[in-house]
Motif scaffolding. Structure first.
Motif, PDB file in Angstrom:
ATOM      1  N   SER A  89       3.405   1.568  11.658  1.00  0.00           N
ATOM      2  CA  SER A  89       2.818   2.745  11.000  1.00  0.00           C
ATOM      3  C   SER A  89       1.823   2.333   9.915  1.00  0.00           C
ATOM      4  O   SER A  89       0.834   3.030   9.681  1.00  0.00           O
ATOM      5  CB  SER A  89       3.910   3.626  10.412  1.00  0.00           C
ATOM      6  OG  SER A  89       4.535   2.983   9.334  1.00  0.00           O
ATOM      7  N   ARG A 130       4.910  -0.088   4.019  1.00  0.00           N
ATOM      8  CA  ARG A 130       4.185   1.186   3.888  1.00  0.00           C
ATOM      9  C   ARG A 130       3.629   1.343   2.475  1.00  0.00           C
ATOM     10  O   ARG A 130       2.500   1.795   2.286  1.00  0.00           O
ATOM     11  CB  ARG A 130       5.104   2.358   4.218  1.00  0.00           C
ATOM     12  CG  ARG A 130       5.476   2.428   5.678  1.00  0.00           C
ATOM     13  CD  ARG A 130       6.457   3.553   5.903  1.00  0.00           C
ATOM     14  NE  ARG A 130       7.127   3.428   7.193  1.00  0.00           N
ATOM     15  CZ  ARG A 130       7.214   4.418   8.063  1.00  0.00           C
ATOM     16  NH1 ARG A 130       6.678   5.591   7.798  1.00  0.00           N
ATOM     17  NH2 ARG A 130       7.837   4.237   9.207  1.00  0.00           N
ATOM     18  N   ASP A 174      10.638  -1.787   5.796  1.00  0.00           N
ATOM     19  CA  ASP A 174       9.973  -0.567   6.240  1.00  0.00           C
ATOM     20  C   ASP A 174       9.258   0.117   5.078  1.00  0.00           C
ATOM     21  O   ASP A 174       8.062   0.390   5.132  1.00  0.00           O
ATOM     22  CB  ASP A 174      11.001   0.365   6.872  1.00  0.00           C
ATOM     23  CG  ASP A 174      10.379   1.647   7.419  1.00  0.00           C
ATOM     24  OD1 ASP A 174       9.175   1.631   7.724  1.00  0.00           O
ATOM     25  OD2 ASP A 174      11.099   2.650   7.537  1.00  0.00           O
TER      26      ASP A 174
END
Length: 138
Positions: A16, A95, A91
């Motif tokens: 992402s 980000r 994670d």
């Protein structure tokens, strides 16, 4: 199991983040590598335990079995908890690193401390496994 969870969770964060800042993908692969190291810790304990089991040389007492079981559980559960921590921090960290690059060093420090939990479990597992075979006087 901790290595797989940490790799999967961190990999989702890297994927992402790669959409927003593709130039940081290789820099953000650190949590995935650190999660993979947890599997190596389990392999080390498995080799140590398997060398202690030789049915032809001597009898295998109940104490030896419990020492090997506790050795595997200590390393495995520590690896599971470290993998979960690495996955969650990896994670969120990659980000956040995409939005604020100054957070990279802090993320790495947190990942190192999470990896240390698994290393402590490996050390305890090695100590417990080395106690196998000492329950009898030879």
């Amino acid at each position: 199991m901790g290595a797989a969870y940490g790799t999967a969770k961190s990999g989702v964060g890297v994927a992402s983040m790669g959409v927003m800042r593709p130039e940081l993908v290789m820099k953000s692969i650190v949590p995935v590598v650190m999660a993979g190291v947890l599997g190596i810790y389990g392999l080390i304990i498995a080799v140590i335990i398997s060398t202690g089991i030789n049915p032809k040389a001597k009898s295998y007492y109940l104490f030896d079995g419990y020492a090997h079981l506790s050795s595997g559980l200590a390393c495995g559960l520590a690896g599971l908890s470290a993998g979960m921590a690495i996955g969650i921090v990896g994670d969120a960290g990659v980000r956040a690193n995409a939005q604020q690059p100054k957070l990279f060093v802090g993320m790495i420090l947190i990942l190192i401390f999470a990896e240390a939990l698994a290393l402590y479990g490996l050390i305890v597992g090695i100590i417990l496994s080395s106690r196998a075979g000492q329950s009898r006087a030879e």
